[in-house]
Design an enzyme around this catalytic site. Structure first.
Site, short mmCIF file in Angstrom:
data_model
loop_
_atom_site.label_atom_id
_atom_site.label_comp_id
_atom_site.label_asym_id
_atom_site.label_seq_id
_atom_site.Cartn_x
_atom_site.Cartn_y
_atom_site.Cartn_z
N GLU A 236 -5.03 -4.80 10.74
CA GLU A 236 -4.00 -3.77 10.91
C GLU A 236 -4.27 -3.01 12.21
O GLU A 236 -5.09 -2.08 12.22
CB GLU A 236 -4.03 -2.79 9.74
CG GLU A 236 -3.75 -3.41 8.40
CD GLU A 236 -3.19 -2.40 7.40
OE1 GLU A 236 -2.10 -2.64 6.90
OE2 GLU A 236 -3.83 -1.36 7.17
N HIS B 296 -9.40 1.22 5.21
CA HIS B 296 -8.11 1.42 5.89
C HIS B 296 -8.31 2.37 7.06
O HIS B 296 -9.07 3.34 6.97
CB HIS B 296 -7.08 1.97 4.89
CG HIS B 296 -5.68 1.91 5.43
ND1 HIS B 296 -5.22 2.79 6.37
CD2 HIS B 296 -4.67 1.03 5.18
CE1 HIS B 296 -3.97 2.47 6.67
NE2 HIS B 296 -3.62 1.40 5.97
N SER C 8 3.76 -2.10 10.35
CA SER C 8 5.21 -2.16 10.59
C SER C 8 5.84 -3.48 10.18
O SER C 8 6.81 -3.93 10.80
CB SER C 8 5.53 -1.84 12.06
OG SER C 8 5.17 -0.49 12.35
N ASN D 32 0.88 -1.18 0.00
CA ASN D 32 0.00 0.00 0.00
C ASN D 32 0.92 1.23 0.00
O ASN D 32 1.49 1.56 1.02
CB ASN D 32 -0.89 -0.04 1.25
CG ASN D 32 -1.73 1.22 1.39
OD1 ASN D 32 -1.77 2.05 0.48
ND2 ASN D 32 -2.41 1.34 2.51
N GLY E 233 3.03 2.27 10.91
CA GLY E 233 4.04 3.31 10.80
C GLY E 233 4.77 3.63 12.08
O GLY E 233 5.45 4.65 12.18
N GLU F 21 -6.59 4.70 8.12
CA GLU F 21 -6.31 6.11 7.82
C GLU F 21 -7.53 6.78 7.21
O GLU F 21 -7.75 7.98 7.41
CB GLU F 21 -5.07 6.21 6.90
CG GLU F 21 -3.80 5.93 7.69
CD GLU F 21 -2.65 5.38 6.87
OE1 GLU F 21 -2.70 5.40 5.63
OE2 GLU F 21 -1.68 4.91 7.51
N LYS G 140 0.17 4.22 -0.28
CA LYS G 140 -0.47 5.40 0.34
C LYS G 140 -0.23 6.62 -0.55
O LYS G 140 -0.18 6.46 -1.78
CB LYS G 140 0.04 5.58 1.78
CG LYS G 140 -0.15 4.30 2.61
CD LYS G 140 0.10 4.47 4.07
CE LYS G 140 -0.09 3.13 4.78
NZ LYS G 140 0.07 3.21 6.23
P1 13P Z 1 3.30 0.41 7.65
O1 13P Z 1 3.78 -0.86 7.03
O2 13P Z 1 4.01 1.63 7.14
O3 13P Z 1 3.23 0.33 9.13
O4 13P Z 1 1.79 0.62 7.14
C1 13P Z 1 0.91 -0.45 7.22
C2 13P Z 1 -0.32 -0.10 6.49
O5 13P Z 1 -1.06 0.78 6.88
C3 13P Z 1 -0.60 -0.84 5.24
O6 13P Z 1 -1.89 -0.60 4.79
#
Ligand code: 13P
Length: 243
Positions: A167, A97, A205, A11, A173, A99, A13
């Site tokens: 997640e 997600h 992560s 992803n 992150g 976010e 982002k």
């Molecule tokens: P990270 O791998 O940067 O922690 O992000 C995970 C994520 O949100 C994947 O959708």
């Protein structure tokens, strides 16, 4: 029971301009030519779908979207439908997600509608769920994720068209990950609530150092990778940790 082949999905982002996005996609496709034991997927920003799709053509790396609107078309300025994603070469779309649940106030009902839209267009929906740190500390992680699943999954879910990504919000992150026992417990709890054979990815992560331990867990059917998917070597190292 369908075989649960592991999937490593990147992803990206909101990262990548044309030059670096295409270089990253080429880097992943090149490495994947050497053969691998898992499915691979990259989900670039909408602006890069066409060019990344072209860079991946002929490889075994699939293309996916990071989000979608529930409607097929219409007056929804700035939004992208699942039909548009399909038309751009996507086979998957990430929905729900954290976010987007947090920054765009997406509800379980929104995620459910988007999941239905994915299926309407013939896409596999990757439905994300996960608890916050305070919810985990309060001992409510499984209860929260169970409620998200109940609210986000439409009728008619099937292993062929649904992937669940666990997640934990606090692991995204941050460099933090749950214990392997906590990942196993959560994935087992999720598995008891979804159709047999549905894959469950872990995300939060994941990096080349911890991937082998996480991907070796019998309940883990792959990884949804954020930061580490922006580097072809790191993404490939995670893919090689499969199976
Ligand atoms: P990270 O791998 O940067 O922690 O992000 C995970 C994520 O949100 C994947 O959708």
């Amino acid at each position: 029971m369908p075989e649960r082949k592991q999937l490593v999905a990147g992803n990206w982002k909101m990262n990548g301009l044309r030059a670096d996005g295409v270089a990253l996609a080429r880097g992943v496709a090149e490495r994947a030519r050497g053969g691998h034991r898992c499915e691979l997927l990259v989900c670039p920003p909408f602006t890069l779908l066409a060019e990344v799709g072209a860079a991946l053509a002929g490889s075994f790396v699939a293309l996916g979207g990071q989000d979608c609107h529930a409607a097929p078309k219409g007056a929804f300025t700035g939004c992208i439908s699942t039909e548009m994603l399909k038309d751009a070469g996507c086979g998957h779309v990430i929905v729900g997600h954290s976010e987007r649940r947090q920054t765009c106030a997406e509800s379980d009902a929104d995620v459910r509608a988007k999941t239905q839209a994915a299926w309407r267009a013939g896409l596999v929906a990757i439905v994300c769920v996960g608890e916050t740190r305070s919810e985990r500390e309060a001992g409510r992680a499984i209860e929260i994720v169970a409620a998200q699943l109940a609210g986000s999954l439409p009728e008619g879910a099937a292993a062929e068209t649904l992937i669940v990504a666990y997640e934990p919000v606090w692991a995204i992150g941050t460099g933090l990950t749950p214990t392997t026992a906590d990942i196993t417990d959560m994935h087992a709890a999720i598995r008891s609530r979804i159709p047999t054979g549905t894959r469950i990815l872990y995300g939060g992560s994941v990096n080349p150092k911890n991937a082998a331990e996480i991907l070796a867990l019998p309940e883990v059917d792959g990884a949804l990778v954020g930061g580490a998917s922006l580097n072809a070597d790191d993404f490939w190292a995670i893919a090689r940790a499969c199976g």
